[in-house]
Design a protein around this motif. Sequence first.
Motif, PDB file in Angstrom:
ATOM      1  N   VAL A 460       0.874  -1.172   0.000  1.00  0.00           N
ATOM      2  CA  VAL A 460       0.000   0.000   0.000  1.00  0.00           C
ATOM      3  C   VAL A 460       0.908   1.218   0.000  1.00  0.00           C
ATOM      4  CG1 VAL A 460      -1.825   1.268   1.171  1.00  0.00           C
ATOM      5  CG2 VAL A 460      -1.793  -1.232   1.268  1.00  0.00           C
ATOM      6  N   ASP A 461       0.930   1.940  -1.117  1.00  0.00           N
ATOM      7  CA  ASP A 461       1.748   3.150  -1.256  1.00  0.00           C
ATOM      8  C   ASP A 461       0.841   4.380  -1.173  1.00  0.00           C
ATOM      9  OD1 ASP A 461       3.962   1.624  -1.562  1.00  0.00           O
ATOM     10  OD2 ASP A 461       4.161   1.902  -3.717  1.00  0.00           O
ATOM     11  N   THR A 462       1.249   5.353  -0.372  1.00  0.00           N
ATOM     12  CA  THR A 462       0.421   6.538  -0.163  1.00  0.00           C
ATOM     13  C   THR A 462       1.263   7.803  -0.297  1.00  0.00           C
ATOM     14  OG1 THR A 462      -0.974   5.322   1.413  1.00  0.00           O
ATOM     15  CG2 THR A 462      -1.127   7.726   1.435  1.00  0.00           C
ATOM     16  N   ASP A 463       0.766   8.741  -1.092  1.00  0.00           N
ATOM     17  CA  ASP A 463       1.312  10.089  -1.170  1.00  0.00           C
ATOM     18  C   ASP A 463       0.174  11.043  -0.825  1.00  0.00           C
ATOM     19  OD1 ASP A 463       4.166   9.968  -2.309  1.00  0.00           O
ATOM     20  OD2 ASP A 463       3.052   8.674  -3.676  1.00  0.00           O
ATOM     21  N   ARG A 464       0.394  11.843   0.215  1.00  0.00           N
ATOM     22  CA  ARG A 464      -0.714  12.664   0.720  1.00  0.00           C
ATOM     23  C   ARG A 464      -0.255  14.096   0.951  1.00  0.00           C
ATOM     24  NH1 ARG A 464      -4.656  10.715   5.709  1.00  0.00           N
ATOM     25  NH2 ARG A 464      -6.288  12.282   5.407  1.00  0.00           N
ATOM     26  N   PHE A 465      -1.116  15.027   0.555  1.00  0.00           N
ATOM     27  CA  PHE A 465      -0.842  16.456   0.700  1.00  0.00           C
ATOM     28  C   PHE A 465      -2.039  17.094   1.399  1.00  0.00           C
ATOM     29  CE2 PHE A 465      -1.271  20.786  -1.179  1.00  0.00           C
ATOM     30  CZ  PHE A 465      -0.125  21.343  -0.608  1.00  0.00           C
ATOM     31  N   ILE A 466      -1.807  17.640   2.586  1.00  0.00           N
ATOM     32  CA  ILE A 466      -2.855  18.316   3.351  1.00  0.00           C
ATOM     33  C   ILE A 466      -2.467  19.780   3.487  1.00  0.00           C
ATOM     34  CG2 ILE A 466      -4.109  18.411   5.535  1.00  0.00           C
ATOM     35  CD1 ILE A 466      -3.492  15.478   5.938  1.00  0.00           C
ATOM     36  N   ASN A 467      -3.307  20.659   2.981  1.00  0.00           N
ATOM     37  CA  ASN A 467      -2.979  22.089   3.001  1.00  0.00           C
ATOM     38  C   ASN A 467      -4.205  22.892   3.408  1.00  0.00           C
ATOM     39  OD1 ASN A 467      -3.108  24.806   1.180  1.00  0.00           O
ATOM     40  ND2 ASN A 467      -1.053  24.447   1.988  1.00  0.00           N
ATOM     41  N   SER A 468      -3.991  23.874   4.261  1.00  0.00           N
ATOM     42  CA  SER A 468      -5.064  24.805   4.605  1.00  0.00           C
ATOM     43  C   SER A 468      -4.501  26.206   4.734  1.00  0.00           C
ATOM     44  CB  SER A 468      -5.749  24.400   5.913  1.00  0.00           C
ATOM     45  OG  SER A 468      -4.887  24.568   7.010  1.00  0.00           O
ATOM     46  N   SER A 469      -5.305  27.176   4.340  1.00  0.00           N
ATOM     47  CA  SER A 469      -4.943  28.591   4.484  1.00  0.00           C
ATOM     48  C   SER A 469      -6.118  29.297   5.143  1.00  0.00           C
ATOM     49  CB  SER A 469      -4.651  29.221   3.120  1.00  0.00           C
ATOM     50  OG  SER A 469      -3.551  28.580   2.500  1.00  0.00           O
TER      51      SER A 469
END
Length: 1009
Positions: A460-469
């Motif tokens: 299970v490969d995961t690339d995750r981007f969490i961004n908030s402004s």
Amino acid sequence: MKLLLRLTAALAATALTATTAEAQTGTVSGRVSGTDTRPLSGAQIVVEGTRAGTLSDVAGRFSITDVPLGSQRVTVEMIGFATQTLTVDVQAVGVTTADFMLAPVVLRLDEIVVTATGSQARRELGNSIARVDASSTTAVAPVTSFQELLQGRAAGINVLPSSGTVGMGSRIRIRGISSATLSANPMIYVDGIRVSGESPGLDVSGTAYVGGGEPSFFNDLNPEEIESIEIVKGPSAATLYGTQAANGVILITTKRGTEGPARWSLYLEQGVSQDPSNYPGIYFSQGTDGSGAVGGCLPLQQAAGACTIDELHSRNVFEEPGLSPIATGHRQQYGIQVRGGGGVRYFVSAELEKETGTLRMPSLSQDYLSSARGSAIPDEQINPNDLSKVNLRANLTADLTDRLELNVSTGLIRSRLRLPQTGNNVESILGAGLLASADPNSPAELASDLGETFAHLVWVDTDRFINSSRLNWSPTTYLTAHATVGMDYTAFSNEDFNAPGQGCVICGQYSQGLRGLEAYTNSKYSMDAGGSALFDLTDRITSRTAVGVQLNTDRLEGTINTAFVFPPGGSTIDAGSNRSSAELTVESRTLGTYLEQQFGLDDRLYVTGAVRVDQNSAFGEGFEAAWYPKASASFVVFDRNHRWLSTLRVRGAYGQSGLQPDPNAALRFLLPVPSTVMMGGQAVDVPSVTIGGVGNIGLRPERSAELELGFDAVALNDRIDVDFTFYRKRTTDALVERVLPGSLGVTQTRFENLGEVANQGFELMIDATIVETDDLSWRVGLSGSKNSNELVSLGEGVPPIRGAVSAQVPGFPLDGSWAQDLESWADANGDGVIDFSEVVVSDTALYLGSTVPTTSAQMTTSVTLAGGRVQVGGLLDYQGGFVSLNMNHAFQCAFVQNCRAINDPTASLEEQAIAIAPALGGFGAVVEGSAFLKMREAYVRLSLPDAWASGLRARSISLVLTGRNLFTITEFSGWDPEINTNGSSSGPTLNLFDAGQLRTFLFRVNLEY
């Protein structure tokens, strides 16, 4: 353009006056400790009227530069302690010293908590919000995952692990289960935006499958980056979060930057893990038949005169050095963090984590297979369970103007998880050892069989981007507004491969080679804008009005590809001779608005009313919008007026929230299907369609309404804090899958709002200071909860929904355990052996208990010694009131017949009856009470002398030794009552061939610069 010119001018002015500024400022340094002299880490120190400030380090020390000269007020704040302010005279030469000793305050009515409308004081709220101080928790007792950070830290929250396989997730349940068909997981927010907490799934195509347990997106979140967690437990508090909030809301705030010079933190962690499970042995009763042939001879066969027992053989594969697949796991973690800044404050973090599980291919299996294959065994087959993860985070806070602040939070996660075959699975590694034969005359195939179970791998490969402004605007002292936008973008893939001629030899096409690739993108976009106005209507009455709008969009896209039957050396999808592929797209949108009005009287009585209105793309066309009302009251009876009962607050709240249907449940749509017709005497494939869904234009969200009553009190000279809550929650319009009559022209099912579910319970939290002296501090925390769950109705004309070992039956809990039970047994002929004719199994399935804990209790303790340099603590966790199906015992005894109760004539009559009952359908015989008490956590933290830290040019050094899952007390006959082969998704608890929770020992070094 004007703003850009203003910023440019400010930078130029700063450069021109730098020398002058240096001459007009000084430095304030000191130490923050409790009244027991122990250092306090993470206290916030600010110079009033300026932007100068910092946080205390693990030794309680701080230093603030660029402080204006002259008389300055320096204030220290920390949760759980009284705020303290000192006035100091700052000089241009030398360092001004300011030492603080903070007195503990057990209950902070003025503590600020995060709500849907912004930040509010706890005294204003009519409902209970649990808070986990993540920063302090990880500083004294490092945890390995987000789920461990929550486990046992708050009443009413059950964290239910699935297995001890590295990387597997947990089910998180808040105040019971409210839906018979929808997810029971809570909603999660990180820095103001919604993020995913569901499982990535491992059985979409039927190939990327490990047999038991699932990873969870919960554990992508790094505990080291989290400042605090607030848990909104039910609809009475979650109303303004709208649809999808009925299961509760978890609000996560990550660490932020502080004014001042860069402060660096480094940590290094090493650890080992062990599988403490006592796996049962296997047995073989050897005998001879009438012809003299040697073979298996069970006691019940001997009693029937079919054979004569000669000898009983036994072995335990998990205790044999050359064959045991159990080894010692290893964990390592390295991290660095820095925070500081001026007009732009920053927090930057980087972490590398690696962990290897406890499953290893046995040495005899390696020797056997490498010889048979003529090549070395790949390392990924020898060590089939490991996790590699990188977490990066950068949080910035900028003062754009005196009244406008910008917060930007960015998190990146990259992980690779390799999983072995476990659980309900013919390729199960543990199953290979538990279902083997102890016959000494059979060929020595066990080494081969154990080795081949390691061949089928899943990644299970995961690339995750969490961004908030987030923009915070305060145009006046009484008006505030905010706007938040952000996204949680996850690209993940589930891959598996089984080389031809390896792995499961009885799995059909699998044994000829298998390759599966499932690639997904999961996108969650959030927008939240709102404002509030706070006015003093009179000298005694205040008014707070809040309005807002939220837009959330979820989109899941995926491609699913599988291939079977490979040539030697083939490993790609194209190499398979039998291939298939599919696509999926699932999308939903929610648009909600809310209005909240609060009035306060004398800073003691607060009355609040609110409403939220939601429109959701999953609602049927005939349903307009969902309205969710809320009302609450909080009354501070007295605040620090009495010695024995210094503070008392009573509170109550009522609110509603919902759960949306499946995104496609309301739609009528067609699905393409392959079809073959005869044309010209030949079979020809032609495109065709079938009904994929009949739709339901009146489909509505499930609606949960909750009443919550409680009180908070501080007693015995501020030494005891008590928080009690009673709740009653009722879910109506619950979605039920109804079978449609054939007269409609379709033989399908559809979801309808027919059911009703009830939950009721209480929660109690007690924090007590037992001892508080200069040399010793001892604090104890107790929490407990009890939940009663009932499926009230499935709707008129809808029969109970029955599975093999569970059912949804009105009048009983959701996901209850239902099975034919062992009613009686008797040795009628007196031969000392129970045979099938002497066992009575019920004709119908009976209710055997809840599969989710209904009662829980936790105790935390912390002892501080030697002026705060030594801290010792731990966490005990009790879960009770539930049952688990011990399918391990059923498989060994009733089906494979290699357990002791079937083979050993000295086994008790009861043991024999339980062993053979599942073969007659009586699985209730192996449904057992699963209450347990676990030592979840124990730690020792040592702060080294300052001279040692100076030798490394550090401000402080601390060493931490932590142990997790140190022991378990239970009457469950299996190896771990917490195992759930169904993983982190909803459904009944099933215990089959999964590893128990691992015992872990971690050693950590913290350095502060």
